[in-house]
Motif scaffolding. Structure first.
Motif, PDB file in Angstrom:
ATOM      1  N   LYS A 126      -0.864  -2.014  -5.607  1.00 54.62           N
ATOM      2  CA  LYS A 126      -0.914  -3.205  -4.564  1.00 54.62           C
ATOM      3  C   LYS A 126      -1.075  -4.466  -5.370  1.00 54.62           C
ATOM      4  O   LYS A 126      -0.363  -5.208  -4.874  1.00 54.62           O
ATOM      5  N   ARG A 174       2.301  -5.388  -6.310  1.00 52.09           N
ATOM      6  CA  ARG A 174       3.139  -5.873  -5.197  1.00 52.09           C
ATOM      7  C   ARG A 174       2.784  -7.221  -4.720  1.00 52.09           C
ATOM      8  O   ARG A 174       3.638  -8.163  -4.571  1.00 52.09           O
ATOM      9  N   LEU A 182       5.301  -5.122   2.163  1.00 49.96           N
ATOM     10  CA  LEU A 182       5.513  -3.285   2.125  1.00 49.96           C
ATOM     11  C   LEU A 182       6.877  -3.187   2.540  1.00 49.96           C
ATOM     12  O   LEU A 182       7.536  -2.215   1.818  1.00 49.96           O
ATOM     13  N   ARG A 183       7.392  -3.740   3.496  1.00 44.79           N
ATOM     14  CA  ARG A 183       8.731  -3.408   4.131  1.00 44.79           C
ATOM     15  C   ARG A 183       9.788  -3.537   3.138  1.00 44.79           C
ATOM     16  O   ARG A 183      10.565  -2.758   2.809  1.00 44.79           O
ATOM     17  N   LYS A 184       9.886  -4.811   2.451  1.00 47.26           N
ATOM     18  CA  LYS A 184      10.568  -5.081   1.258  1.00 47.26           C
ATOM     19  C   LYS A 184      10.613  -4.243   0.168  1.00 47.26           C
ATOM     20  O   LYS A 184      11.593  -3.747  -0.488  1.00 47.26           O
ATOM     21  N   ALA A 221       9.451  -0.973   0.082  1.00 42.31           N
ATOM     22  CA  ALA A 221      10.056   0.422   0.891  1.00 42.31           C
ATOM     23  C   ALA A 221      11.409   0.316   0.708  1.00 42.31           C
ATOM     24  O   ALA A 221      12.105   1.437   0.407  1.00 42.31           O
ATOM     25  N   ASP A 227       9.178   5.539   2.139  1.00 50.88           N
ATOM     26  CA  ASP A 227       8.652   5.207   3.537  1.00 50.88           C
ATOM     27  C   ASP A 227       7.488   3.935   3.388  1.00 50.88           C
ATOM     28  O   ASP A 227       6.709   4.241   2.603  1.00 50.88           O
ATOM     29  N   GLN A 228       7.680   2.807   4.109  1.00 43.93           N
ATOM     30  CA  GLN A 228       6.579   2.033   4.075  1.00 43.93           C
ATOM     31  C   GLN A 228       5.189   2.642   4.225  1.00 43.93           C
ATOM     32  O   GLN A 228       4.195   2.023   3.393  1.00 43.93           O
ATOM     33  N   SER A 229       4.960   3.350   5.191  1.00 42.49           N
ATOM     34  CA  SER A 229       3.600   3.969   5.642  1.00 42.49           C
ATOM     35  C   SER A 229       3.162   4.669   4.235  1.00 42.49           C
ATOM     36  O   SER A 229       1.972   4.690   4.074  1.00 42.49           O
ATOM     37  N   ILE A 253       3.947   4.192   1.030  1.00 37.79           N
ATOM     38  CA  ILE A 253       3.456   2.945   0.288  1.00 37.79           C
ATOM     39  C   ILE A 253       1.927   2.558   0.410  1.00 37.79           C
ATOM     40  O   ILE A 253       1.251   2.221  -0.366  1.00 37.79           O
ATOM     41  N   SER A 254       1.882   2.199   1.633  1.00 36.43           N
ATOM     42  CA  SER A 254       0.487   1.802   2.199  1.00 36.43           C
ATOM     43  C   SER A 254      -0.569   2.720   1.984  1.00 36.43           C
ATOM     44  O   SER A 254      -1.602   2.437   1.206  1.00 36.43           O
TER      45      SER A 254
END
Length: 102
Positions: free
Chosen positions: A9, A12, A19-21, A23, A29-31, A33-34
């Motif tokens: 985190k 980033r 997150l989208r970038k 991913a 997948d963005q979720s 990484i979250s």
């Protein structure tokens, strides 16, 4: 002490990325990484390699953090932790010696 999720985190956020970038760049997948960042899920080794490369982090340090968290999670309720780790280290050295002897 920073967790693997904290490290990811911070990396980033230091790069001011959403997150989208991330991913899209690392093809994870963005979720997921979250969840990595929240310590709700552990990345695979392949994902660690991709994230380390993308963020410019030490792959070795991330791998060490990943394994140490895995071991700590497994042993956190065990009373003989030090003895277990000592014996495990001895076994690892034995296995390496066996491999080198072949």
């Amino acid at each position: 002490m920073k967790t693997l999720g904290d490290t990811l985190k911070c990396a980033r956020e230091e790069k001011n990325l959403i997150l989208r970038k991330v991913a899209a760049e690392v093809d994870i997948d963005q979720s997921l990484i979250s969840k990595f960042e929240k310590n709700e899920r552990k990345p695979t080794m392949e994902q660690i390699v991709r994230l380390a490369s993308f963020y410019g982090l030490s792959e070795s340090e991330l791998v060490i953090n990943w394994y140490s968290e895995k071991i700590a999670d497994e042993l956190k309720y065990t009373e003989s932790t030090s003895e277990i780790l000592k014996v495990a280290e001895e076994k690892i050295n034995y296995y390496k010696a066996q491999e080198n002897g072949k």
